[in-house]
Design an enzyme around this catalytic site. Structure first.
Site, short mmCIF file in Angstrom:
data_model
loop_
_atom_site.label_atom_id
_atom_site.label_comp_id
_atom_site.label_asym_id
_atom_site.label_seq_id
_atom_site.Cartn_x
_atom_site.Cartn_y
_atom_site.Cartn_z
N GLN A 5 -6.73 15.33 4.42
CA GLN A 5 -6.25 14.62 3.23
C GLN A 5 -7.34 14.64 2.16
OE1 GLN A 5 -5.53 10.12 3.08
NE2 GLN A 5 -3.48 10.96 3.20
N HIS A 45 -11.22 13.72 2.28
CA HIS A 45 -11.27 12.28 2.52
C HIS A 45 -11.03 11.92 3.98
CE1 HIS A 45 -11.07 8.13 1.41
NE2 HIS A 45 -9.79 7.99 1.65
N PHE A 101 0.86 -1.19 0.00
CA PHE A 101 0.00 0.00 0.00
C PHE A 101 0.90 1.23 0.00
CE2 PHE A 101 -3.78 2.43 0.75
CZ PHE A 101 -4.81 1.57 0.39
N ARG A 129 -1.78 11.40 6.56
CA ARG A 129 -1.95 10.00 6.98
C ARG A 129 -1.52 9.04 5.87
NH1 ARG A 129 -6.91 6.21 5.95
NH2 ARG A 129 -7.04 7.49 4.10
N GLU A 179 -7.97 4.80 -7.23
CA GLU A 179 -6.71 5.04 -7.91
C GLU A 179 -6.49 4.05 -9.05
OE1 GLU A 179 -5.22 5.80 -4.27
OE2 GLU A 179 -4.87 7.83 -4.99
N LEU A 229 -15.99 8.29 -4.41
CA LEU A 229 -14.59 8.06 -4.73
C LEU A 229 -14.42 7.16 -5.95
CD1 LEU A 229 -12.16 7.46 -1.86
CD2 LEU A 229 -11.92 6.08 -3.87
N ARG A 246 -0.96 11.23 -4.61
CA ARG A 246 -2.25 11.88 -4.42
C ARG A 246 -2.16 13.40 -4.33
NH1 ARG A 246 -5.73 8.35 0.03
NH2 ARG A 246 -5.94 6.53 -1.30
N HIS A 252 -8.59 13.28 -1.67
CA HIS A 252 -8.41 12.24 -2.68
C HIS A 252 -8.59 12.92 -4.03
CE1 HIS A 252 -8.88 8.60 -4.98
NE2 HIS A 252 -8.51 7.91 -3.92
C1 FAD Z 1 -14.25 5.74 1.37
C2 FAD Z 1 -13.27 5.56 2.51
C3 FAD Z 1 -12.38 4.48 2.49
C4 FAD Z 1 -11.46 4.30 3.54
N1 FAD Z 1 -10.59 3.23 3.49
C5 FAD Z 1 -9.70 3.04 4.51
C6 FAD Z 1 -8.81 1.91 4.51
O1 FAD Z 1 -8.83 1.07 3.61
N2 FAD Z 1 -7.92 1.77 5.52
C7 FAD Z 1 -7.87 2.67 6.56
O2 FAD Z 1 -7.06 2.47 7.45
N3 FAD Z 1 -8.72 3.72 6.59
C8 FAD Z 1 -9.62 3.93 5.60
N4 FAD Z 1 -10.47 5.02 5.65
C9 FAD Z 1 -10.54 5.83 6.88
C10 FAD Z 1 -11.25 5.06 7.98
O3 FAD Z 1 -12.29 4.29 7.42
C11 FAD Z 1 -11.86 5.97 9.05
O4 FAD Z 1 -10.90 6.86 9.49
C12 FAD Z 1 -12.34 5.17 10.24
O5 FAD Z 1 -13.19 4.12 9.83
C13 FAD Z 1 -13.04 5.99 11.30
O6 FAD Z 1 -13.50 5.13 12.34
P1 FAD Z 1 -14.05 5.65 13.72
O7 FAD Z 1 -14.31 4.46 14.59
O8 FAD Z 1 -13.18 6.71 14.25
O9 FAD Z 1 -15.42 6.33 13.32
P2 FAD Z 1 -16.70 5.81 12.49
O10 FAD Z 1 -16.55 4.45 11.95
O11 FAD Z 1 -17.03 6.90 11.55
O12 FAD Z 1 -17.80 5.71 13.61
C14 FAD Z 1 -18.33 6.84 14.26
C15 FAD Z 1 -19.40 6.40 15.21
O13 FAD Z 1 -19.81 7.49 16.00
C16 FAD Z 1 -21.21 7.54 16.05
N5 FAD Z 1 -21.60 8.93 16.31
C17 FAD Z 1 -21.14 10.04 15.71
N6 FAD Z 1 -21.72 11.13 16.24
C18 FAD Z 1 -22.56 10.69 17.20
C19 FAD Z 1 -23.45 11.32 18.12
N7 FAD Z 1 -23.65 12.65 18.15
N8 FAD Z 1 -24.16 10.56 18.96
C20 FAD Z 1 -24.04 9.21 18.96
N9 FAD Z 1 -23.20 8.58 18.12
C21 FAD Z 1 -22.47 9.30 17.26
C22 FAD Z 1 -21.68 6.96 14.76
O14 FAD Z 1 -22.99 6.46 14.87
C23 FAD Z 1 -20.65 5.85 14.56
O15 FAD Z 1 -21.07 4.70 15.25
C24 FAD Z 1 -11.41 5.22 4.61
C25 FAD Z 1 -12.30 6.29 4.62
C26 FAD Z 1 -13.21 6.48 3.58
C27 FAD Z 1 -14.13 7.66 3.61
#
Ligand code: FAD
Lengths: 595, 91
Positions: A240, A353, A119, A398, A255, A252, A286, A242
């Site tokens: 960041q 992103h 990656f 990142r 790539e 999205l 990127r 994309h």
């Molecule tokens: C299209 C895409 C592809 C990606 N691919 C990768 C990858 O391959 N590898 C990688 O390492 N990263 C990747 N990322 C980044 C990564 O997915 C995210 O940074 C990560 O999943 C965030 O996880 P989290 O647990 O912090 O939050 P999230 O998974 O966003 O969860 C947030 C939680 O908070 C809750 N919440 C929010 N506000 C409130 C509120 N006010 N009250 C109650 N609940 C609330 C939501 O319900 C949810 O359950 C990608 C991002 C995108 C957009």
């Protein structure tokens, strides 16, 4: 307005990867743990992650956490804290193997070990050549991760509050965090979740931008709640982008499309990447591609009636190649750009992103703020992990697959630290100050009574356009200045939003108005922090801080090797030093970031 | 006019259209915009019960499975869902 109080040992806001990982730690320790989430846990945005999770398992070739650490420091453009980065990279194997034990269906090698793929930015031997470090479960890594961890939580009796919106942080006069207020969507009921440990894992805020790859749910609620309660936000100028999101929609385009021969063109049909990156052309990194696209648009060579996008052309590729090697792209182009990509080019723009900044934490998952001369004093009872937090491991930029790792490592450490803190602290909850709930009640009351106010959708759109135009991929002094003025005007409108539907039950208009209260805090933090940082570093690139021999890539270590802290009150900025000293190894010394 | 129970049911449905994938968020956003436009023209009074029931079932699916269905990579042999998917695919 009435409210009720419910008591827990720990309350976690968010059931994505970070929240679920933290919850396992607390529930396994026998603590009464509540997880509050806006949507069902396995519909959290972590589901969208496909690329994988980084860990130097070395299953296919030699690898080492120290090499991973080097790549992460370099990727961060030296803004990442080296103690936190060492901690994360050393813990990676442990958390990935744990996930395997929770039932995560990783792709496997013939010998049964976890399969790993290369990656961008992950190298062996301190930047020598690409290494296979990413562990994935087909193209559903995030989804599989959430399922495995959700099942585990059910087993250890975590209590889930699904379709609840957390509204505000509860702090007492000492500044200790005592829980959160929240609203049940089904009933409109307001509840104070009182807890000895409060963990924020509420995800990113990508929806502050007009063009974003993030789902609608990513409104930065945790950041808004923290900011309103007097907690600063760290390094919010670093986002960041994309290069290829579908114009207008943000969806999205991988790539892989350029990998298969896709070409970016301007309004004259010119393959402009030849001018910016004569060797790599459309396959340059990127940030290089995103900036080139922005320059074309800014200099009037964009396409469409508003000249505000460029075109991604794959019409020269054989249709069989497109349908076989790039499944899904044809449908995405059709659905979201209205074009048949076999015959026409796809309009694309650089798209927000991932947010590198967030609520300041240390590698133990404790939220830390400047106090009594210490730049990182833990706030008693408050922890954060995942995209809403800034540990800081991603610094100014990142690396792909490092954020899923961040969720696991810091979700776990936040949970572990909370368990240890609870063991040491008094058995009883601290008394709940009445004023603590007033902020929430006042906010709801204001929204209910507002007349002749501003429209939520229009105000959100104004904010998003302002962010995109004035604080995008490539930044200009004058635009940033305009952007700051504008965002403060928009803040006024946010303070007077009005909803017509005042019903209590599943009132989506109310939910969205309350989300906008959070988004505006993140937008202000981003714009104001960006306008103030007078160098280029990682994802923050300014036109007036160009690449020079004295300042390679425009980076100014003498003046700007420091973290930004934005405080809501008075939009004050403060700075704190980067932790250059790792836990056990030598400092990775400053160098020009070049690949 | 919609009574409170129906309004609550549609509010819940709308919220369940908040998904983990942006692709689906946009598809559902357009779907609701079309409903509102028709409602404004007086063509109907909110979703009919059958569509509501089908939508409820559809929203139970996992996001990736749902997107594969909406984007035509998989199919369903449930006629009610089929009609709804057709509707969702309209741009
Ligand atoms: C299209 C895409 C592809 C990606 N691919 C990768 C990858 O391959 N590898 C990688 O390492 N990263 C990747 N990322 C980044 C990564 O997915 C995210 O940074 C990560 O999943 C965030 O996880 P989290 O647990 O912090 O939050 P999230 O998974 O966003 O969860 C947030 C939680 O908070 C809750 N919440 C929010 N506000 C409130 C509120 N006010 N009250 C109650 N609940 C609330 C939501 O319900 C949810 O359950 C990608 C991002 C995108 C957009």
């Amino acid at each position: 307005m009435n409210y009720t109080v419910r008591k827990f040992d720990a309350v976690i806001v968010g059931a994505g990867g970070a929240g679920l990982r933290a919850a396992i730690q607390l529930s396994e320790a026998g603590l009464k743990t509540a997880v509050i989430t806006k949507v069902f846990p396995t519909r959290s945005h972590t589901v969208a992650a496909q690329g994988g999770v980084a860990a130097s398992l070395g299953n296919s070739e030699e690898d080492h956490w120290h090499w991973h650490m080097y790549d992460t420091v370099k990727g961060s453009d030296w803004l990442g804290d080296q103690d936190a980065i060492e901690y994360m990279c050393r813990k990676a194997n442990e958390v990935v193997i744990e996930l395997e034990h929770y039932g995560m269906p990783f792709d496997r090698l013939d010998n049964g070990r976890i399969y790993q793929r290369p990656f961008g930015g992950h190298m062996s031997n301190f930047g020598e050549k690409p290494v296979r470090r990413s562990c994935a479960a087909a193209d559903r890594t995030g989804h599989a991760m959430l399922h495995a961890m959700y099942q585990r939580n059910v087993k250890v009796n975590t209590q889930f509050f699904v379709e609840w919106q957390a509204l505000d942080l509860v702090r007492d006069a000492d500044g200790d965090v005592l829980g959160v207020t929240a609203m049940e969507m089904e009933t409109g009921e307001i509840v104070v979740f009182e807890a000895k440990a409060t963990i924020f894992a509420s995800g990113g805020a990508g929806r502050i931008y007009y063009s974003s790859t993030n789902a609608f749910i990513n409104t930065g609620d945790g950041l808004g709640m923290a900011a309103r309660a007097g907690i600063p936000l760290e390094d919010m100028e670093f986002w960041q982008f994309h290069p290829t999101g579908v114009a207008g929609a943000g969806v999205l385009i991988t790539e892989g499309v350029r990998g298969e021969g896709g070409i970016l063109r301007n309004s004259a049909g010119e393959r402009f990447m030849e001018r910016y990156a004569p060797n790599a052309k459309d396959l340059a990194s990127r940030d290089v591609v995103s900036r080139a696209m922005t320059t074309e648009i800014n200099e009037g060579r964009g396409c469409g009636p508003n000249k505000d996008f460029v075109l991604l052309d794959i019409t020269h590729l054989p249709p069989e190649t497109i349908m076989k090697r790039l499944p899904g792209i044809h449908e995405i182009a059709l659905q979201f750009a209205g074009v048949d990509c076999l015959k026409e080019s796809i309009p694309v723009v650089p798209t927000a992103h991932y947010q590198m900044g967030g609520i300041p934490t240390n590698f133990l998952g404790q939220v830390v703020v400047p106090k009594n001369g210490n730049h990182a004093e833990p706030v008693p009872g408050f922890y954060a992990a995942g995209e809403c937090a800034c540990a800081s491991v991603h610094g100014a930029n990142r690396l792909g697959t490092n954020s899923l790792l961040d969720l696991l490592v810091f979700g776990k450490s936040a949970g572990e630290t909370a368990v240890a803190d609870l063991k040491r602290s008094a058995a009883a909850h601290k008394p709940l100050p009445k004023e603590a709930i007033d902020r929430t009640l006042a906010r709801l009351d204001r929204l209910n009574r507002q007349t002749e106010g501003s429209n939520v959708d229009e105000t959100r759109l104004a904010m998003q356009r302002n962010m995109q135009k004035n604080c995008g991929v490539f930044r200009f002094k004058d635009l940033l200045k305009q952007g700051v003025e504008r965002i403060l005007e928009i803040e006024e409108r946010v303070a007077h939003t009005e909803i017509r539907d005042k019903s209590r039950v599943f009132n989506t208009a109310r939910i969205e108005a309350l989300e906008l209260d959070n988004q505006i805090e993140v937008a202000k933090a981003t714009m104001i922090s960006a306008a103030a940082r007078l160098e280029s570093r990682g994802a923050h690139v300014r036109d007036d801080a160009p690449d020079t021999p004295e300042r390679p890539n425009g980076r100014d270590d003498a003046n700007w090797l420091k973290h930004t802290l934005w405080f809501r009150e008075g939009n004050r900025l403060d700075y704190k030093p980067v932790h250059m000293k790792p836990l056990t190894v030598d400092t990775i010394e400053l160098k020009k970031r070049a690949y | 006019m919609m009574d409170d129970a129906r309004r609550a049911r549609q509010g819940r449905l709308r919220w369940h259209c908040r998904r983990a994938l942006l692709e689906l968020d946009i598809v559902f956003q357009r779907f609701w915009e079309r409903q509102e436009a028709r409602q404004a023209e007086g063509l109907h009074d909110g979703l009919d019960e059958e569509t509501e029931a089908a939508l409820e079932r559809l929203l139970e699916l996992q996001d990736h499975d749902l997107w594969e269905m909406v984007s035509g990579r998989t199919t369903t042999n449930d006629p009610q869902l089929e009609g709804l998917i057709e509707n969702l695919r309209r741009q």
